[in-house]
Design a protein around this motif. Structure first.
Motif, PDB file in Angstrom:
ATOM      1  N   SER A   7     -21.549 -42.117   4.689  1.00 32.83           N
ATOM      2  CA  SER A   7     -21.660 -40.882   5.460  1.00 32.83           C
ATOM      3  C   SER A   7     -22.478 -39.899   4.638  1.00 32.83           C
ATOM      4  N   ASP A  23     -13.131 -39.848   8.967  1.00 33.73           N
ATOM      5  CA  ASP A  23     -12.746 -39.772   7.570  1.00 33.73           C
ATOM      6  C   ASP A  23     -11.228 -39.715   7.442  1.00 33.73           C
ATOM      7  N   LEU A  32     -17.865 -38.609  11.069  1.00 32.98           N
ATOM      8  CA  LEU A  32     -18.789 -38.915   9.981  1.00 32.98           C
ATOM      9  C   LEU A  32     -20.221 -38.643  10.420  1.00 32.98           C
ATOM     10  N   SER A  52     -22.515 -41.032   9.897  1.00 29.68           N
ATOM     11  CA  SER A  52     -22.541 -42.415   9.413  1.00 29.68           C
ATOM     12  C   SER A  52     -23.952 -42.974   9.457  1.00 29.68           C
TER      13      SER A  52
END
Length: 344
Positions: free
Chosen positions: A125, A102, A108, A110
């Protein structure tokens, strides 16, 4: 989403299988809707465990949460621990890995992935949740707005680790759609919100309509969505029951006549709210196992924690759909790719 970190009653001693294919000659693949049928609409050609518990350039290969076809035809494979792999589309072998973070350099969670028309990557995320645009080399280029109600509590009404899982561009590339995995606080059980954005100048996106999708059971969430050329969606529903295993079902869904729920505070089954229509295409447990083995109890040893999906092409009236499971870097789960043919 990492459904679990520890699985009960697991059988940890089985070795991961390498690439396995359906029985019969390659010429039989075109008849797979009958020879390897999961249902009248879906068949499975083969599966591959070739990447299970492997590493590439010092990075664990697994934890896959999303797939996308890149501009050069290769596969982009997102893992939920902040890495994005480029895979050879034929062999699945990694060719590159890019770390993600980030704005503060933090990792993240993700989950969703779209390769945009210019080759940049739109990535969700679950942490906030968020959607960011990344360059091919992992630099943050943009961040999309998110409705306050979909933010994780206490900022909003979403539950941590149950937010943006699926991400897809609708036909024409002007509308982006993200699926929440589970309901937000105040919404009825199983009512999952699908949020959209419309493209503006400079390839930015602004908030647009929101729709409601109902899963078949409260324990099922939505880990992935993929748009078809006519605007309908392929939707995965997934759940896990300890001692039993995974439930993974594939649906055809149509958001085109659904009610815009962006101004509806709580979805409680009120009249006048048209949900996204859906039709079951297949329960993956009904697919032939093709000789697969499972390292923990499963209704079908072919099953694992399937989380990613991408449409890779169309052939003889069927869409070629690739699924991947998230092994959670767990010894009793498997990174497995599934090659399906889907007729809608």
């Amino acid at each position: 989403m990492r459904l679990r970190t520890v699985l009960a009653t697991a059988t940890a001693g089985l070795a991961a299988a390498t690439c396995l294919t359906a029985a019969g000659p390659a010429s039989a693949v075109s008849n797979s809707l009958t020879s390897n049928a999961c249902s009248s609409s879906v068949s499975i050609d083969r599966f591959s465990d070739a990447l299970d518990k492997t590493t590439y350039d010092g990075t664990f290969v697994g934890n896959f949460s999303a797939l996308a076809v890149d501009k050069d035809g290769s596969l982009a494979a997102l893992e939920d621990r902040s890495s994005l792999f480029d895979l050879d589309a034929k062999t699945l072998q990694p060719e590159r890995v890019v770390p993600l973070a980030d704005e503060n350099g933090a990792a993240l969670d993700s989950e969703g992935l779209v390769v945009d028309r210019d080759g940049t990557r739109l990535i969700t995320s679950e942490t906030e949740p968020s959607i960011r645009r990344y360059s091919v080399d992992g630099r943050i280029l943009d961040r999309l707005p998110v409705p306050s109600s979909l933010l994780v509590a206490p900022a909003g009404r979403a539950v941590s680790n149950q937010t943006f899982e699926g991400l897809t561009l609708l036909p024409g590339g002007r509308t982006l759609l993200a699926s929440m995995e589970y309901p937000i606080a105040g919404d009825t059980s199983g009512a999952v919100r699908f949020q959209t954005w419309t493209r503006t100048k400079g390839d930015h996106f602004k908030l647009a309509a929101q729709y409601a999708y109902k899963t078949d059971a409260a324990f099922l969430g939505v880990p992935e969505v993929q748009a078809l050329p006519d605007g309908r969606l392929l939707v995965l529903e997934r759940g896990f029951t300890s001692g039993v295993g995974n439930t993974v079902r594939l649906y055809l869904a149509d958001p085109r006549h659904a009610t815009d729920t962006s101004k509806i505070d709580a979805l409680t089954g009120q009249p006048g709210v048209r949900l996204i229509k859906k039709t079951l295409l297949a329960d993956i447990a009904d697919c032939p196992s093709l000789g697969a083995t499972a390292k923990q109890p499963q209704p079908n040893p072919l099953l694992d924690n399937i989380e990613g999906m991408v449409i890779t092409g169309k052939e003889k009236g069927s869409y070629k759909v690739l699924l991947v499971s998230d092994d959670n870097q767990n010894a009793v789960q498997t990174t497995r790719f599934y090659y399906l043919r889907v007729r809608v």
